[in-house]
Design an enzyme around this catalytic site. Structure first.
Site, PDB file in Angstrom:
ATOM      1  N   LYS A 176       0.885  -1.169   0.000  1.00  0.00           N
ATOM      2  CA  LYS A 176       0.000   0.000   0.000  1.00  0.00           C
ATOM      3  C   LYS A 176       0.927   1.224   0.000  1.00  0.00           C
ATOM      4  CE  LYS A 176      -1.897   3.176   1.622  1.00  0.00           C
ATOM      5  NZ  LYS A 176      -1.799   4.553   1.057  1.00  0.00           N
ATOM      6  N   GLU A 251       9.637   1.575  10.703  1.00  0.00           N
ATOM      7  CA  GLU A 251      10.663   2.586  10.377  1.00  0.00           C
ATOM      8  C   GLU A 251       9.944   3.923  10.442  1.00  0.00           C
ATOM      9  OE1 GLU A 251      13.837   2.021   9.892  1.00  0.00           O
ATOM     10  OE2 GLU A 251      13.724  -0.154   9.855  1.00  0.00           O
ATOM     11  N   GLU A 383       9.742  16.879  14.293  1.00  0.00           N
ATOM     12  CA  GLU A 383      10.208  16.568  12.940  1.00  0.00           C
ATOM     13  C   GLU A 383       9.499  17.512  11.968  1.00  0.00           C
ATOM     14  OE1 GLU A 383       8.828  12.888  11.106  1.00  0.00           O
ATOM     15  OE2 GLU A 383      10.870  12.505  10.422  1.00  0.00           O
TER      16      GLU A 383
END
Ligand code: NDP
Length: 488
Positions: A176, A251, A383
């Protein structure tokens, strides 16, 4: 130029048609460059059923490693033969500068070839020292049907940190991809099939993460979920997969420290500071977005970085000399500018950039640098995923280690020093899966990538990344007379 039209790739072919589409507008121009099928639960069910049948009935998992390696090498040849087309898709859909997209597709070829070599080496262990008549074989087997979910920043490259390794191990996969950048995943599935990967082994379902992605992670037909994306969505995926007690690999995000000591090669470190935060538009999980500079060299070093940043070319990603392309979409572009405003509001010193860059109708952000960034500031902690660098000065190793490790993330960190003692001491104390010294965002297919803390768990690439797609089965055999235990 007409937009590329795609359907799902299931059981070795593209679907004849799709009921609904997701339109992809190139972030650099606003032009529609692709239409992807907007997948529904039934599409994901079909893909998982195809992958399940291909795994349970073969022939892929039962082929020899040599046969799988040959097919994977043909797949790498086909990617090489379609290099320019794949590069174009990445530039159009992501908005990344073309020179970096070329690096991505070269990387894909290398990853496939390395994974092919691992298909030949899949091996277990045998114990013959367990006592008379006792032998044990620890067999390494493919983990099964793998659900792979990938982000938008390196669509082909991150997919290839996963899929070739899964295929080399004998697994079958359902991918996906990000709804923004699904083109290369579909093209790669078709090329793998052309190379000889059997129908049902490599399937791609496109559409919304909250619909088809979520269904994949909850699907009882899946044996392992390998996810790359944000920490927030990663948490959702872990929760969903827990219901079926399915193994996951995560990850996730990062906020790397890029630490420059006074004894570093400062020319190399200036380039490293720029590469660290402006590579791939700053939309990079391993960005060195927090620059730490030893106070004794800080003023001069930061001046050089800022001067060079102000000269970077922001704009059309197809221009050979473009350094920074377009942000992935308007929402993300606004989010990056919001972070910039928070830097100003919270008292950091804006050295350069800090605004939208004017270039056509796309979403571009200037190369931006903040000095005197304190650990309490939002831009230090979060981030940003854009071309925004925060600079903080330090005096001692203890101080910079504490600052670097204060992040909730632990994906990568970087150290610049000519002193091997400093490099090793600092490396051992940094809490991250990856450290690079006197280079930045470098790598090779042989080297595993992994995170700690909020950056996730599990390995990608290298022998360890390959082994994620395998599991062990222990066979204990007794030969000859066996000492009775109950029937004495
Ligand atoms: P997201 O987490 O938003 O999305 C990642 C993928 O998950 C997409 O395919 C998305 O689909 C899908 N998804 C969204 N919701 C769900 C759900 N409920 N269930 C299952 N799947 C879902 O990340 P981005 O694409 O925005 O990528 C940026 C993030 O990825 C950053 O945090 C970055 O650090 C991280 N990243 C980490 C890397 C690493 O190696 N550690 C490498 C690269 C990026 P859709 O697009 O349709 O929403």
């Amino acid at each position: 130029m007409s937009a590329r039209q795609y359907t799902h790739f299931i059981d070795g072919r593209f679907d004849a048609s799709a009921d609904a589409h997701v339109e992809r507008k190139a972030p650099a121009t606003g032009e529609i460059v692709a239409r992807f099928a907007s997948g529904q639960i039934g599409d994901m069910d079909r893909a998982v059923a195809a992958a399940r049948a291909a795994f349970d009935k073969g022939p892929w998992p039962s082929m020899s490693g040599m046969e799988r390696a040959e097919i994977l090498n043909k797949y790498a040849d086909l990617v090489r033969a379609n290099f320019d087309r794949l590069v174009r898709i990445e530039v159009e859909e992501v908005g990344k500068p073309i020179r970096f997209a070329r690096g991505d597709i070269s990387g894909v070829v290398g990853l496939i070839r390395y994974a092919a070599s691992l298909a030949l080496q899949m091996a277990g262990t045998t114990y013959t020292n367990l006592g008379a008549g006792k032998t044990a074989m620890i067999m390494r087997e493919p983990v099964g049907v793998v659900g792979l979910i990938t982000p938008w920043n390196f669509p082909a490259l991150i997919l290839s940190q996963k899929v070739p390794f899964a295929l080399a191990a004998g697994c079958t996969v359902v991918v996906k991809p990000s709804e923004f950048t699904s083109g290369s995943a579909l093209e790669l599935a078709a090329l793998a099939t052309e190379a000889g990967v059997p129908a049902g082994v490599f399937n791609v379902v496109t559409g919304k993460g909250s619909v088809v992605g979520q269904h994949l992670t909850e699907h009882p037909g899946i044996d392992f979920i390998s996810f790359t994306g944000s920490t927030q969505v990663g948490q959702t995926v872990i929760e969903a997969s827990a219901r079926n007690v399915v193994k996951t690999s995560m990850e996730l995000g990062g906020k790397a420290a890029n630490i420059v000591f006074a004894d570093a090669d400062l020319d190399a470190a200036v380039d490293g500071a720029l590469m660290g935060v402006f590579f791939n538009n700053g939309e990079c999980c391993v960005s060195g977005s927090r620059l730490f500079v030893e106070t004794s060299i800080a003023d001069e070093f930061i001046k050089r970085v800022a001067q060079r940043s102000a000269q970077l070319k922001v704009g059309n990603p197809f221009d050979e000399d473009t350094d920074i392309g377009a942000m992935i979409d308007e929402k993300h572009f606004n989010k990056v500018l919001e972070f910039v405003r928070s830097g100003v509001d919270e008292g950091a010193t804006l050295l350069t950039g800090g605004a939208a860059a004017k270039s056509g109708s796309g979403h571009f952000v200037e190369a931006t640098i903040f000095d005197h960034v304190a650990p309490s500031m939002t831009i230090f902690k979060e981030e940003i995923f854009g071309p925004v660098l925060s600079v903080t000065r330090f005096d001692t190793v203890d101080e910079v280690i504490e600052l670097a490790n204060s992040s909730i993330y632990g994906l990568s960190n970087y150290v610049w020093s000519k002193n091997i003692d400093t490099v090793l001491t600092v490396t051992k104390r940094l809490k991250s899966g990856w450290v690079q010294a006197n280079t930045i965002i470098d790598g090779a297919p042989q080297l595993p990538l992994s995170g700690v803390k909020g950056s996730g768990f599990g390995y990608e690439m290298g022998q360890a990344g390959f082994e994620e797609f395998t599991q062990l089965k222990t066979l204990f055999i007794h030969t000859g007379p066996r000492q009775p235990v109950f029937a004495r």
